[in-house]
Design a protein around this motif. Structure first.
Motif, short mmCIF file in Angstrom:
data_model
loop_
_atom_site.label_atom_id
_atom_site.label_comp_id
_atom_site.label_asym_id
_atom_site.label_seq_id
_atom_site.Cartn_x
_atom_site.Cartn_y
_atom_site.Cartn_z
N THR A 6 31.26 9.45 -13.49
CA THR A 6 31.87 8.70 -12.31
C THR A 6 31.00 9.31 -11.46
O THR A 6 30.61 8.62 -10.34
CB THR A 6 33.46 8.94 -12.25
OG1 THR A 6 33.90 8.59 -13.29
CG2 THR A 6 33.91 8.17 -10.94
N THR A 7 30.85 10.73 -11.35
CA THR A 7 30.02 11.46 -10.19
C THR A 7 28.57 10.97 -10.38
O THR A 7 28.05 10.62 -9.04
CB THR A 7 30.05 12.93 -10.45
OG1 THR A 7 31.38 13.48 -10.49
CG2 THR A 7 29.51 13.67 -9.30
N ALA A 10 28.78 7.13 -8.72
CA ALA A 10 28.90 7.42 -7.19
C ALA A 10 27.66 7.94 -6.55
O ALA A 10 27.02 7.34 -5.63
CB ALA A 10 29.95 8.21 -6.93
N ARG A 13 24.95 5.07 -6.42
CA ARG A 13 25.29 3.83 -5.54
C ARG A 13 24.93 4.32 -4.06
O ARG A 13 24.49 3.44 -3.24
CB ARG A 13 26.83 3.62 -5.44
CG ARG A 13 27.23 2.54 -6.62
CD ARG A 13 28.47 2.30 -6.54
NE ARG A 13 29.20 3.36 -7.09
CZ ARG A 13 30.40 3.66 -7.66
NH1 ARG A 13 31.41 2.55 -7.81
NH2 ARG A 13 30.91 4.92 -8.06
N ARG A 14 25.16 5.64 -3.74
CA ARG A 14 24.81 6.02 -2.58
C ARG A 14 23.22 6.40 -2.20
O ARG A 14 22.84 6.26 -1.04
CB ARG A 14 25.63 7.35 -2.25
CG ARG A 14 26.87 7.54 -2.18
CD ARG A 14 27.44 8.78 -1.58
NE ARG A 14 27.19 9.53 -2.74
CZ ARG A 14 27.90 10.40 -3.11
NH1 ARG A 14 28.99 10.85 -2.72
NH2 ARG A 14 27.49 11.30 -4.24
#
Length: 78
Positions: A6-7, A10, A13-14
């Motif tokens: 998940t990290t 994320a 995506r950034r």
């Protein structure tokens, strides 16, 4: 393990570096298309202009033809 994925997801995506490169690639290709279209449309006119300049430099008289790029250079009589 799930929090680790998940990290990473994320963080990906950034990250905007890949999107910026794609945007620059699209801009460069659009600029290239505009240049190609402009040269294609103005090609005959540019050719006619360069022939006129060449004729003037050599001392002749240039008469433009019916179509762009089809002019005739007549040398001056001595």
């Amino acid at each position: 393990m799930r929090s680790f994925l998940t990290t990473i997801a994320a963080r990906l995506r950034r990250d905007q570096r890949g999107a910026t490169a794609v945007e620059y690639g699209i801009m460069v290709s659009l600029i290239a298309v505009v240049i190609i279209v402009a040269v294609t449309l103005l090609g005959g006119t540019l050719q006619d202009t360069f022939k006129q300049v060449q004729c003037s430099v050599s001392g002749g008289t240039y008469a433009a033809g019916a179509t762009a790029g089809k002019g005739v250079c007549t040398p001056k009589a001595p």
